[in-house]
Each structure stands twice: as structure tokens, then as C-alpha cells.
Design a protein around this motif. Structure first.
Motif, PDB file in Angstrom:
ATOM      1  N   ARG A  37      11.516   7.113  12.835  1.00  0.00           N
ATOM      2  CA  ARG A  37      10.052   7.235  12.560  1.00  0.00           C
ATOM      3  C   ARG A  37       9.869   6.406  11.083  1.00  0.00           C
ATOM      4  O   ARG A  37      10.477   6.913  10.210  1.00  0.00           O
ATOM      5  CB  ARG A  37       9.532   8.610  12.524  1.00  0.00           C
ATOM      6  CG  ARG A  37       7.984   8.505  12.152  1.00  0.00           C
ATOM      7  CD  ARG A  37       7.410   9.841  11.905  1.00  0.00           C
ATOM      8  NE  ARG A  37       7.339  10.826  13.407  1.00  0.00           N
ATOM      9  CZ  ARG A  37       7.886  11.818  13.686  1.00  0.00           C
ATOM     10  NH1 ARG A  37       8.652  12.607  12.822  1.00  0.00           N
ATOM     11  NH2 ARG A  37       7.680  12.482  14.799  1.00  0.00           N
ATOM     12  N   LEU A  38       8.821   5.573  11.375  1.00  0.00           N
ATOM     13  CA  LEU A  38       8.352   4.783  10.242  1.00  0.00           C
ATOM     14  C   LEU A  38       7.123   5.613   9.523  1.00  0.00           C
ATOM     15  O   LEU A  38       6.308   5.703  10.256  1.00  0.00           O
ATOM     16  CB  LEU A  38       8.087   3.378  10.653  1.00  0.00           C
ATOM     17  CG  LEU A  38       7.993   2.225   9.714  1.00  0.00           C
ATOM     18  CD1 LEU A  38       9.189   1.946   9.030  1.00  0.00           C
ATOM     19  CD2 LEU A  38       7.435   1.087  10.271  1.00  0.00           C
ATOM     20  N   GLU A  39       7.213   5.996   8.340  1.00  0.00           N
ATOM     21  CA  GLU A  39       6.016   6.973   7.819  1.00  0.00           C
ATOM     22  C   GLU A  39       5.374   5.798   7.058  1.00  0.00           C
ATOM     23  O   GLU A  39       5.851   4.991   6.608  1.00  0.00           O
ATOM     24  CB  GLU A  39       6.597   7.713   6.732  1.00  0.00           C
ATOM     25  CG  GLU A  39       7.741   8.873   7.118  1.00  0.00           C
ATOM     26  CD  GLU A  39       6.990  10.026   8.228  1.00  0.00           C
ATOM     27  OE1 GLU A  39       5.883   9.878   8.156  1.00  0.00           O
ATOM     28  OE2 GLU A  39       7.805  10.695   8.746  1.00  0.00           O
ATOM     29  N   GLY A  86       8.268  -0.773  16.677  1.00  0.00           N
ATOM     30  CA  GLY A  86       7.551  -0.459  18.205  1.00  0.00           C
ATOM     31  C   GLY A  86       6.329   0.608  17.744  1.00  0.00           C
ATOM     32  O   GLY A  86       6.737   1.699  17.263  1.00  0.00           O
ATOM     33  N   CYS A  87       5.061   0.226  18.039  1.00  0.00           N
ATOM     34  CA  CYS A  87       4.034   1.277  17.873  1.00  0.00           C
ATOM     35  C   CYS A  87       3.723   1.879  19.264  1.00  0.00           C
ATOM     36  O   CYS A  87       3.148   1.045  20.229  1.00  0.00           O
ATOM     37  CB  CYS A  87       2.736   0.484  17.350  1.00  0.00           C
ATOM     38  SG  CYS A  87       3.060  -0.096  15.665  1.00  0.00           S
ATOM     39  N   ARG A 110      12.651   0.565  14.827  1.00  0.00           N
ATOM     40  CA  ARG A 110      11.915   1.681  14.042  1.00  0.00           C
ATOM     41  C   ARG A 110      10.855   1.867  14.821  1.00  0.00           C
ATOM     42  O   ARG A 110      10.219   1.064  15.574  1.00  0.00           O
ATOM     43  CB  ARG A 110      11.711   1.300  12.681  1.00  0.00           C
ATOM     44  CG  ARG A 110      12.848   1.020  11.677  1.00  0.00           C
ATOM     45  CD  ARG A 110      13.698   2.336  11.265  1.00  0.00           C
ATOM     46  NE  ARG A 110      12.921   3.574  10.856  1.00  0.00           N
ATOM     47  CZ  ARG A 110      12.790   3.670   9.681  1.00  0.00           C
ATOM     48  NH1 ARG A 110      13.464   3.110   8.657  1.00  0.00           N
ATOM     49  NH2 ARG A 110      12.130   4.717   9.081  1.00  0.00           N
ATOM     50  N   VAL A 111      10.276   3.162  14.720  1.00  0.00           N
ATOM     51  CA  VAL A 111       9.197   3.630  15.751  1.00  0.00           C
ATOM     52  C   VAL A 111       8.028   4.256  14.873  1.00  0.00           C
ATOM     53  O   VAL A 111       8.070   5.006  13.912  1.00  0.00           O
ATOM     54  CB  VAL A 111       9.637   4.656  16.555  1.00  0.00           C
ATOM     55  CG1 VAL A 111       8.540   5.129  17.531  1.00  0.00           C
ATOM     56  CG2 VAL A 111      10.898   4.448  17.640  1.00  0.00           C
ATOM     57  N   PHE A 112       7.054   3.453  14.979  1.00  0.00           N
ATOM     58  CA  PHE A 112       5.734   4.097  14.425  1.00  0.00           C
ATOM     59  C   PHE A 112       4.907   4.908  15.831  1.00  0.00           C
ATOM     60  O   PHE A 112       4.264   4.175  16.378  1.00  0.00           O
ATOM     61  CB  PHE A 112       4.719   3.055  13.734  1.00  0.00           C
ATOM     62  CG  PHE A 112       3.547   3.492  13.376  1.00  0.00           C
ATOM     63  CD1 PHE A 112       3.576   4.298  12.165  1.00  0.00           C
ATOM     64  CD2 PHE A 112       2.393   3.276  13.587  1.00  0.00           C
ATOM     65  CE1 PHE A 112       2.528   4.963  11.390  1.00  0.00           C
ATOM     66  CE2 PHE A 112       1.021   4.027  13.152  1.00  0.00           C
ATOM     67  CZ  PHE A 112       1.284   4.602  12.060  1.00  0.00           C
ATOM     68  N   LYS A 118      -3.434   1.741  12.058  1.00  0.00           N
ATOM     69  CA  LYS A 118      -3.137   2.489  11.094  1.00  0.00           C
ATOM     70  C   LYS A 118      -2.169   1.877  10.377  1.00  0.00           C
ATOM     71  O   LYS A 118      -1.996   1.819   9.079  1.00  0.00           O
ATOM     72  CB  LYS A 118      -2.697   3.929  11.596  1.00  0.00           C
ATOM     73  CG  LYS A 118      -4.009   4.744  11.767  1.00  0.00           C
ATOM     74  CD  LYS A 118      -3.562   6.143  12.161  1.00  0.00           C
ATOM     75  CE  LYS A 118      -4.640   7.151  12.736  1.00  0.00           C
ATOM     76  NZ  LYS A 118      -4.108   8.371  12.830  1.00  0.00           N
ATOM     77  N   LEU A 119      -1.203   1.171  11.145  1.00  0.00           N
ATOM     78  CA  LEU A 119       0.077   0.616  10.511  1.00  0.00           C
ATOM     79  C   LEU A 119      -0.219  -0.720   9.838  1.00  0.00           C
ATOM     80  O   LEU A 119       0.196  -1.178   8.920  1.00  0.00           O
ATOM     81  CB  LEU A 119       1.254   0.512  11.351  1.00  0.00           C
ATOM     82  CG  LEU A 119       2.436  -0.095  10.974  1.00  0.00           C
ATOM     83  CD1 LEU A 119       3.089   0.731  10.045  1.00  0.00           C
ATOM     84  CD2 LEU A 119       3.265  -0.552  12.171  1.00  0.00           C
TER      85      LEU A 119
END
Ligand SMILES: C[S@@+](CC[C@H](N)C(=O)[O-])C[C@H]1O[C@@H](n2cnc3c(N)ncnc32)[C@H](O)[C@@H]1O
Length: 236
Positions: A37-39, A86-87, A110-112, A118-119
Motif C-alpha cells: 500500500r502506498l500511503e 496502481g490506483c 505498489r497499490v494506492f 487524492k494521490l
């Protein structure tokens, strides 16, 4: 009133959850997602990609709305030198991508797990080499058009985060949404639209993996449109 891209409370109108996850996929949501998860960084800060991927990457590419993840996983497998973000807020889709990442041993994703809008404001300027937004929901009713991912604010953010010469790839099977996207992106001063003949938007480019939604659309006799835009070089 139009949506404010810097507003972290942007409303999400799409689906978050479908059928109950199978135990294996539920387990991946609990074990693998927290690792990938990408914070978001603290308010006002930008994300730092240094060390973001398990392996060294030469560029970072982004996919907005990866659905079940088959396109993203195929691209990541074909280009291990690229880091992919990936979002997707749809839990069943995220679980699908995690399952592909695990079975194919991908180390460059990485996953958002939220709304890409928002990203985008947190990504550094000119930090992304390519952006895919394939078959994002067309929201056909006029009163819902403001929910579309492609909107004036997002196009400005996409132009800001794309590196010079970077590519924006969009696709849709909805004529009205295709026109809407062309109006907003082709006319944006930071993008060029290199298509010259009809085949450039009716034929899927060779390195463009068929998505699940696209396959369904074709079965229904719909004709998807593929749009490629290039980020014009910044002038000093
Ligand atoms: C019609 S599906 C297509 C999925 C996939 N790209 C495909 O072609 O099979 C659209 C997807 O885009 C996602 N989506 C739409 N707007 C988004 C946004 N702002 N941020 C992230 N995902 C988004 C939705 O959750 C949905 O899963």
C-alpha cells in the motif's frame, strides 16, 4: 460546484465492494496489501519514490482504475525495469491484482487503494513516465458527468505529474465520454495528440494488453477507442 483536486475528502461514487472475497484473496488483503500500500504523505508534502519499490526502477508509471488488475500485472511483468503504481478503490479488484502479483512474483508494483484524485496532487512534478486510465466509468447521465475521472482539474494534474514526452493512455467504449476526453485533453496546451489516421484510435496498439472491461465491451458489439497523448516538453 466543481470538485477540488486538493480536497482529500473528495466524494467517491463508484463501487467499493462486490461479492465476499474467497479466503485466499481475503488473506492477501490482510498480508500483502499492507506491504504494497502506498500511503499519502503529510498534507502539503510530496511523495518520495526513493526506495518505494523492492527493486531499482528507471521510471514510475501509473494506472488509474486497474479493475481486476490484468493489464497492470501484464505491463509490470513485461517491464520489470519500471515501477508501477496502481490506483483502485474497488476491493474485489485490488484482491484480483494482489493475487496476480503473488502468483507471478511481481516486485515492481505498489497499490494506492483509493481515489486516484487524492494521490495526484501528492506526486512530484514530472515524476511519472506513463499514465493509463482505461475504461474509467463514463457516467453517461448528464447530471453525473462531474463524477468522470477525466475532468479539467484532473487533466491539469496529469500534465503536471507527467515527465516531458510522457504518455497518457486513455480508452473508452462510450462515444460521449471519448468526445469529452478529447475536448479536455487534446485541447490542453500541455498535451499533443499524435494520432493521424482512424486506425490510430480504433486499433489497440501492440503493447496495450486487453482489459476485462474491454473484452466485455467487444462481446457486446461495442467498439473501444484508444487515445494516446504526449506531454509536451516544458519550456524553461
Ligand atoms: C469500468 S471499470 C474498468 C476497469 C479496468 N480498467 C478494465 O478496463 O477492465 C472502471 C474502474 O475505474 C475505477 N476508477 C474510476 N475512477 C477512479 C478514480 N478516480 N481513481 C481510481 N480508480 C477509479 C473504478 O473503481 C473501476 O474499477
Amino acid at each position: 460546484m466543481s470538485a477540488n483536486i486538493h480536497d482529500q475528502t473528495l466524494r467517491w461514487y463508484g463501487r467499493r465492494r462486490g461479492h465476499k472475497l474467497r479466503p485466499g484473496r481475503q488473506a492477501l488483503m490482510e498480508t500483502l496489501l499492507p506491504r504494497l500500500r502506498l500511503e499519502l504523505p503529510p498534507a502539503g508534502a510530496t511523495l518520495d519514490f526513493e526506495g518505494a519499490f523492492e527493486r531499482c526502477v528507471s521510471e514510475v508509471w501509473l494506472e488509474v482504475g486497474f479493475g481486476a488488475g490484468e493489464h497492470l500485472a501484464a505491463q509490470a511483468g513485461a517491464r520489470p525495469d519500471i515501477g508501477f503504481i496502481g490506483c483502485e478503490p474497488f476491493i474485489n479488484g485490488i484482491a484480483g491484482l494482489l493475487s496476480l502479483i503473488a502468483s507471478e512474483g511481481l516486485t515492481n508494483v505498489r497499490v494506492f487503494d483509493d481515489d486516484a484524485r487524492k494521490l495526484l496532487p501528492c506526486l512530484p512534478e514530472a515524476s511519472i513516465g506513463r499514465i493509463y486510465a482505461l475504461f474509467t466509468d463514463p457516467w453517461p447521465k448528464k447530471r453525473h458527468h462531474r463524477r468522470r475521472f477525466i475532468a479539467d482539474q484532473t487533466v491539469g494534474e496529469l500534465a503536471r505529474v507527467l515527465a516531458d514526452g510522457g504518455e497518457l493512455r486513455l480508452a473508452s467504449d462510450h462515444e460521449g465520454y471519448v468526445e469529452w476526453m478529447l475536448e479536455r485533453v487534446a485541447r490542453h496546451p500541455d498535451f499533443s495528440f499524435p494520432a493521424r489516421s482512424k486506425g490510430d484510435w480504433t486499433d489497440r496498439p501492440a503493447d496495450w494488453v486487453e482489459t476485462r472491461y474491454e473484452r466485455k465491451a467487444r462481446k457486446q458489439g461495442l467498439k473501444p477507442v484508444y487515445l494516446r497523448f504526449l506531454r509536451r516538453p516544458r519550456t524553461i
